[in-house]
Motif scaffolding. Sequence first.
Motif, short mmCIF file in Angstrom:
data_model
loop_
_atom_site.label_atom_id
_atom_site.label_comp_id
_atom_site.label_asym_id
_atom_site.label_seq_id
_atom_site.Cartn_x
_atom_site.Cartn_y
_atom_site.Cartn_z
N PRO A 43 0.83 -1.22 0.00
CA PRO A 43 0.00 0.00 0.00
C PRO A 43 0.86 1.27 0.00
CG PRO A 43 -0.65 -1.50 1.77
CD PRO A 43 0.59 -2.06 1.16
N ALA A 44 0.36 2.31 -0.62
CA ALA A 44 1.09 3.57 -0.74
C ALA A 44 1.51 4.13 0.62
CB ALA A 44 0.26 4.59 -1.50
N ALA A 45 0.68 3.98 1.63
CA ALA A 45 1.00 4.51 2.95
C ALA A 45 2.25 3.85 3.54
CB ALA A 45 -0.18 4.32 3.90
N ALA A 46 2.54 2.65 3.11
CA ALA A 46 3.69 1.92 3.65
C ALA A 46 4.89 1.91 2.71
CB ALA A 46 3.29 0.48 3.94
N HIS A 84 7.27 5.51 -3.44
CA HIS A 84 8.61 5.81 -3.93
C HIS A 84 8.58 7.06 -4.80
CE1 HIS A 84 10.00 1.99 -2.47
NE2 HIS A 84 9.29 1.29 -3.35
N ASN A 85 9.72 7.73 -4.87
CA ASN A 85 9.92 8.84 -5.80
C ASN A 85 11.37 8.83 -6.24
OD1 ASN A 85 11.30 9.92 -3.58
ND2 ASN A 85 10.02 11.72 -3.39
N VAL A 86 11.71 9.74 -7.12
CA VAL A 86 13.09 9.96 -7.54
C VAL A 86 13.35 11.45 -7.39
CG1 VAL A 86 14.79 9.81 -9.41
CG2 VAL A 86 12.98 8.08 -9.23
N LEU A 121 5.43 11.35 -5.59
CA LEU A 121 5.52 10.20 -4.70
C LEU A 121 4.49 9.19 -5.19
CD1 LEU A 121 7.18 9.49 -2.20
CD2 LEU A 121 5.39 10.47 -0.81
N LEU A 122 4.93 8.00 -5.58
CA LEU A 122 4.07 7.05 -6.27
C LEU A 122 3.73 5.83 -5.42
CD1 LEU A 122 5.97 7.00 -9.70
CD2 LEU A 122 4.02 8.43 -9.04
N PHE A 178 10.97 8.88 0.55
CA PHE A 178 9.97 8.32 1.45
C PHE A 178 10.72 7.87 2.71
CE2 PHE A 178 6.89 5.17 3.02
CZ PHE A 178 5.71 5.90 2.90
N PRO A 179 10.15 8.09 3.90
CA PRO A 179 10.88 7.82 5.14
C PRO A 179 11.55 6.44 5.18
CG PRO A 179 8.84 8.93 5.65
CD PRO A 179 8.81 8.63 4.17
N GLY A 180 12.86 6.49 5.43
CA GLY A 180 13.65 5.28 5.57
C GLY A 180 14.18 4.68 4.29
#
Length: 181
Positions: A95-98, A101-103, A142-143, A167-169
Amino acid sequence: MKKLFFLPAAAAMLFLASCGGNSSSDENSTATEDTTTAPAAAEAPGADIPGIDTVSVTDHIKLTGNDQLQYDITLFKVKAGQKITLDFKNIGTQPAAAMSHNVVILQQGTDVQKFGEAAVPAAATAHIPESMKDDVIAHTKLLGPGESDQITFTLPDAGVYDFICTFPGHFGTMHGKIVAQ
């Protein structure tokens, strides 16, 4: 007994270290000139990056991110000043919340660790920290899973540019380099 062995050994090492100090400066400069290589500045940007010699120059980057916190390709070569198209797809299923990704392509010299840490609390701006937005050349959205985005950008100068997922982490394993020649 150990003291008796140590003193002559230490004296011998000091003697050997001091040998060769009586050469004239002309002899030293000649030897130095004969054994030096071209300065690093004369080398192509990124020449010291392992694998760069196997990467072809491109103006169209195709990149994916997955649930294992990896980009499929982490090294690209482009021409400085040329327009580049980047297609990015999140091929993960989480799921997107977890697992979004982005660049994010950063200016040369940007502290990646500092940028990545500043991105963590920046959820309101899709994990692009407002305080460091001048360090960003370009970034995708952010995808979530199955989503894709396309961006166009130019790397103005020859050199090495880092790209990361903010994205965090994620930036610890989702990072790469673009070498502009």
